[in-house]
Design a protein around this motif. Structure first.
Motif, mmCIF file in Angstrom:
data_model
loop_
_atom_site.group_PDB
_atom_site.id
_atom_site.type_symbol
_atom_site.label_atom_id
_atom_site.label_comp_id
_atom_site.label_asym_id
_atom_site.label_seq_id
_atom_site.Cartn_x
_atom_site.Cartn_y
_atom_site.Cartn_z
ATOM 1 N N ILE A 1 0.851 -1.190 0.000
ATOM 2 C CA ILE A 1 0.000 0.000 0.000
ATOM 3 C C ILE A 1 0.886 1.239 0.000
ATOM 4 C CG2 ILE A 1 -1.744 1.298 1.273
ATOM 5 C CD1 ILE A 1 -2.736 -1.347 2.434
ATOM 6 N N ASN A 2 0.759 2.035 -1.047
ATOM 7 C CA ASN A 2 1.471 3.305 -1.128
ATOM 8 C C ASN A 2 0.782 4.319 -0.226
ATOM 9 O OD1 ASN A 2 3.370 5.231 -2.145
ATOM 10 N ND2 ASN A 2 1.780 6.011 -3.510
ATOM 11 N N TRP A 3 1.566 5.247 0.352
ATOM 12 C CA TRP A 3 1.021 6.234 1.299
ATOM 13 C C TRP A 3 1.449 7.626 0.845
ATOM 14 C CZ3 TRP A 3 -2.224 5.183 5.346
ATOM 15 C CH2 TRP A 3 -2.485 6.214 6.252
ATOM 16 N N THR A 4 0.480 8.528 0.651
ATOM 17 C CA THR A 4 0.790 9.865 0.166
ATOM 18 C C THR A 4 -0.202 10.881 0.731
ATOM 19 O OG1 THR A 4 1.018 11.213 -1.853
ATOM 20 C CG2 THR A 4 -0.633 9.473 -1.891
ATOM 21 N N ALA A 5 0.214 12.141 0.743
ATOM 22 C CA ALA A 5 -0.644 13.204 1.268
ATOM 23 C C ALA A 5 -1.498 13.847 0.186
ATOM 24 C CB ALA A 5 0.210 14.276 1.959
ATOM 25 N N GLU A 6 -1.234 13.550 -1.075
ATOM 26 C CA GLU A 6 -1.974 14.165 -2.175
ATOM 27 C C GLU A 6 -2.518 13.101 -3.121
ATOM 28 O OE1 GLU A 6 -2.624 17.288 -2.179
ATOM 29 O OE2 GLU A 6 -1.251 17.889 -0.554
ATOM 30 N N ILE A 7 -3.661 13.376 -3.713
ATOM 31 C CA ILE A 7 -4.255 12.442 -4.665
ATOM 32 C C ILE A 7 -3.371 12.382 -5.907
ATOM 33 C CG2 ILE A 7 -6.290 11.922 -6.060
ATOM 34 C CD1 ILE A 7 -7.946 13.556 -4.096
ATOM 35 N N PRO A 8 -2.956 11.195 -6.308
ATOM 36 C CA PRO A 8 -2.094 11.090 -7.499
ATOM 37 C C PRO A 8 -2.861 11.419 -8.775
ATOM 38 C CG PRO A 8 -2.736 8.911 -6.733
ATOM 39 C CD PRO A 8 -3.233 9.881 -5.702
ATOM 40 N N THR A 9 -2.142 11.758 -9.806
ATOM 41 C CA THR A 9 -2.755 12.056 -11.102
ATOM 42 C C THR A 9 -2.725 10.819 -11.988
ATOM 43 O OG1 THR A 9 -0.632 12.819 -11.985
ATOM 44 C CG2 THR A 9 -2.047 14.467 -10.956
ATOM 45 N N GLY A 10 -3.498 10.885 -13.070
ATOM 46 C CA GLY A 10 -3.473 9.813 -14.055
ATOM 47 C C GLY A 10 -4.009 8.492 -13.555
ATOM 48 N N ILE A 11 -5.026 8.508 -12.699
ATOM 49 C CA ILE A 11 -5.586 7.275 -12.136
ATOM 50 C C ILE A 11 -6.341 6.511 -13.214
ATOM 51 C CG2 ILE A 11 -7.263 6.347 -10.481
ATOM 52 C CD1 ILE A 11 -6.644 8.821 -8.723
ATOM 53 N N ALA B 1 -16.769 24.431 -1.046
ATOM 54 C CA ALA B 1 -15.422 23.864 -0.901
ATOM 55 C C ALA B 1 -15.430 22.364 -1.160
ATOM 56 C CB ALA B 1 -14.880 24.156 0.497
ATOM 57 N N ARG B 2 -16.482 21.698 -0.786
ATOM 58 C CA ARG B 2 -16.570 20.256 -1.020
ATOM 59 C C ARG B 2 -16.805 19.963 -2.497
ATOM 60 N NH1 ARG B 2 -20.054 18.678 4.425
ATOM 61 N NH2 ARG B 2 -18.281 18.934 5.862
ATOM 62 N N ASP B 3 -17.606 20.789 -3.156
ATOM 63 C CA ASP B 3 -17.776 20.631 -4.601
ATOM 64 C C ASP B 3 -16.425 20.730 -5.304
ATOM 65 O OD1 ASP B 3 -20.435 20.635 -3.929
ATOM 66 O OD2 ASP B 3 -20.913 22.541 -4.900
ATOM 67 N N GLU B 4 -15.637 21.726 -4.896
ATOM 68 C CA GLU B 4 -14.331 21.929 -5.520
ATOM 69 C C GLU B 4 -13.387 20.775 -5.225
ATOM 70 O OE1 GLU B 4 -13.235 25.673 -3.892
ATOM 71 O OE2 GLU B 4 -14.538 26.851 -5.227
ATOM 72 N N ALA B 5 -13.439 20.254 -4.006
ATOM 73 C CA ALA B 5 -12.573 19.130 -3.649
ATOM 74 C C ALA B 5 -12.934 17.883 -4.448
ATOM 75 C CB ALA B 5 -12.679 18.849 -2.147
ATOM 76 N N TRP B 6 -14.226 17.626 -4.597
ATOM 77 C CA TRP B 6 -14.659 16.446 -5.357
ATOM 78 C C TRP B 6 -14.328 16.600 -6.843
ATOM 79 C CZ3 TRP B 6 -15.416 11.625 -4.765
ATOM 80 C CH2 TRP B 6 -16.158 10.869 -5.685
ATOM 81 N N ALA B 7 -14.565 17.776 -7.399
ATOM 82 C CA ALA B 7 -14.235 18.008 -8.800
ATOM 83 C C ALA B 7 -12.739 17.815 -9.037
ATOM 84 C CB ALA B 7 -14.667 19.409 -9.224
ATOM 85 N N ALA B 8 -11.912 18.290 -8.113
ATOM 86 C CA ALA B 8 -10.466 18.124 -8.243
ATOM 87 C C ALA B 8 -10.077 16.652 -8.188
ATOM 88 C CB ALA B 8 -9.742 18.902 -7.152
ATOM 89 N N ALA B 9 -10.760 15.873 -7.333
ATOM 90 C CA ALA B 9 -10.473 14.439 -7.239
ATOM 91 C C ALA B 9 -10.865 13.722 -8.524
ATOM 92 C CB ALA B 9 -11.207 13.845 -6.043
ATOM 93 N N VAL B 10 -12.046 14.027 -9.045
ATOM 94 C CA VAL B 10 -12.500 13.397 -10.289
ATOM 95 C C VAL B 10 -11.553 13.740 -11.432
ATOM 96 C CG1 VAL B 10 -14.369 13.363 -11.995
ATOM 97 C CG2 VAL B 10 -14.915 13.313 -9.548
ATOM 98 N N ARG B 11 -11.029 14.945 -11.414
ATOM 99 C CA ARG B 11 -10.128 15.386 -12.470
ATOM 100 C C ARG B 11 -8.829 14.567 -12.496
ATOM 101 N NH1 ARG B 11 -10.516 20.349 -11.269
ATOM 102 N NH2 ARG B 11 -12.226 20.853 -12.689
ATOM 103 N N LYS B 12 -8.488 13.927 -11.391
ATOM 104 C CA LYS B 12 -7.266 13.123 -11.325
ATOM 105 C C LYS B 12 -7.428 11.756 -12.005
ATOM 106 C CE LYS B 12 -5.015 16.142 -8.831
ATOM 107 N NZ LYS B 12 -4.492 15.867 -7.491
ATOM 108 N N ILE B 13 -8.653 11.418 -12.392
ATOM 109 C CA ILE B 13 -8.925 10.115 -12.992
ATOM 110 C C ILE B 13 -8.821 10.217 -14.505
ATOM 111 C CG2 ILE B 13 -10.614 8.263 -13.265
ATOM 112 C CD1 ILE B 13 -11.816 9.081 -10.597
ATOM 113 N N GLU B 14 -7.978 9.383 -15.079
ATOM 114 C CA GLU B 14 -7.876 9.315 -16.535
ATOM 115 C C GLU B 14 -9.028 8.515 -17.103
ATOM 116 O OE1 GLU B 14 -4.675 7.455 -19.632
ATOM 117 O OE2 GLU B 14 -3.921 8.820 -18.081
#
Length: 408
Positions: free
Chosen positions: A160-170, A263-276
């Protein structure tokens, strides 16, 4: 000194000594679906395998857990995959998903993009292998990543990798189990001259009325949180949805409160944006526009008890999620239709029906009957409409069709 609730929550939850950063972790303070039953992880693994199939079984399948606590969910998923078990094997999961109709389906809300990608228009990439091509097993292709601000737990498996930020290109699945309710937000109160921010003293939890809300927050409130039809009264007891201390003439009492979810809308949109390509799944307690709680939902949890929401870092501070607003923000990024259902419906569609074992099993396999009965009880907790079963599942595909566990 009193400050905006969003700033107070940020410090209390994610500061150097914040609730989610220091200590043993949130599992010592409140119980989630992850801790309630292994059937929860098994149902999620079934969803992961369906996404894997929709992606054409890629060489690498990402499973990213945002707000991972101390990695409990990913450890469960890792154990299921490593054992070759998982779907249909762990307790409480039937061999085939149930089909319980559409009675629990919550349709997309007004405000979602009009030009969404219909399921029929999603095409498989020409680079994906054909169905007859031999592929490595899931255990060889899956990659687990926990996203959390706390330090990596000492005994966390190295897989299990551990990181503080959501990775890109999921490419795969992004999971957010009770993450959005802890994304800091501002609180507003509707006064005689419109919406104003609520300020809080981080040390005592005492509240006061601040400046008028910003234009962006006003627009969000106008669209997603209806204001009262009549002027609120300042008489009577404090609103039961909040805890007031140190009341003064400026303390908001029975005024209509709102938790500004921008703020939650923005956080979720940013997370979805990380998914390829793949799917984002948010599981949380929330509400819809037509049923917003007039007094708000801000509260705290500490050592298994609900406590006043004092943002001093000693307890969890949380508020229910405006799930339709979050869903609309994610759909605007993904350009694919989303699914929003109650947890009890989602789990049943994934095979966690919680049905009692046949009584005849008690005669042929008493031990197995008792084990199955206990498993059914555990699933019953996950699907209880008055508890965890009342959570909402938001499933946002990105570049793949809505599979059978999503569109029933």
């Amino acid at each position: 000194m009193s400050i905006l609730w969003r700033d107070a929550m940020s410090r209390a939850l994610y500061g150097p000594d914040g609730f989610f950063v220091s200590g043993a972790g949130p599992a010592d303070h409140f119980r989630t679906s992850v801790h309630a039953s292994p059937a929860f992880a098994t149902a999620l693994l079934r969803l992961v395998t369906e996404v894997d199939a929709a992606l054409g079984h890629p060489d690498r399948l990402d499973v990213v857990d945002v707000g991972a606590g101390r990695g409990e969910l990913l450890q469960s998923l890792l154990g299921l995959v490593a054992s070759g078990g998982g779907v249909g094997v762990a307790v409480g999961i039937s061999g085939e998903p149930t089909r319980s109709g559409r009675s629990g389906l919550i349709p997309p809300r007004a405000g979602s993009p009009e030009t969404l990608t219909p399921t029929a228009s999603v095409r498989r990439s020409p680079d994906e292998p054909s169905a007859v091509t031999a592929r490595p097993p899931l255990a060889d292709r899956i990659r687990f990543t926990a996203v959390e601000y706390a330090h990596r737990p000492e005994n966390l498996p190295e897989e299990i990798n551990w990181t503080a930020e959501i990775p890109t290109g999921i490419t795969g699945v992004l999971l957010a189990t009770e993450w959005l309710d802890n994304v800091p937000l501002d609180v507003a109160v509707h006064t005689e001259d419109g919406w104003r921010y609520v300020l809080v003293d981080p040390n005592s939890g005492a509240e006061s009325i601040g400046e008028p809300v910003s234009p962006d927050d006003h627009d969000w409130l106008t669209k997603w949180w209806p204001s009262p039809t009549s002027q609120p009264s300042t008489d009577g007891d404090p609103n039961p949805g909040a805890t007031w201390s140190g009341a003064t003439s400026e303390t908001p009492h029975n005024n209509h409160r709102a938790e500004i979810g921008r703020a939650r809308d923005e956080a979720w949109a940013a997370a979805v944006r990380k998914i390829e390509r793949g799917m984002a799944v948010a599981i949380d307690y929330g509400h819809l526009r037509d049923d917003r709680p007039g007094g708000g939902t801000l509260t705290g949890y500490q050592a298994g008890r609900q406590v006043p929401p004092v943002p001093d870092g000693s307890s969890d501070v949380t508020a229910h999620v405006a799930m339709d607003s979050v869903a609309s923000a994610g759909a605007a990024v993904a350009r694919c239709a989303y699914s929003l259902v109650l947890q009890r419906e989602a789990l049943r569609a994934l095979g966690a029906d919680g049905g009692r074992p046949p009584l005849s099993l008690a005669g042929t396999d008493p031990v197995g009957y008792v084990r199955a009965l206990a498993a059914a009880s555990a699933v019953a907790e996950l699907t209880d409409p008055a508890g965890l079963g009342g959570h909402l599942w938001l499933r946002q595909p990105v570049g793949i069709p809505l599979g059978p566990a999503v569109a029933r």
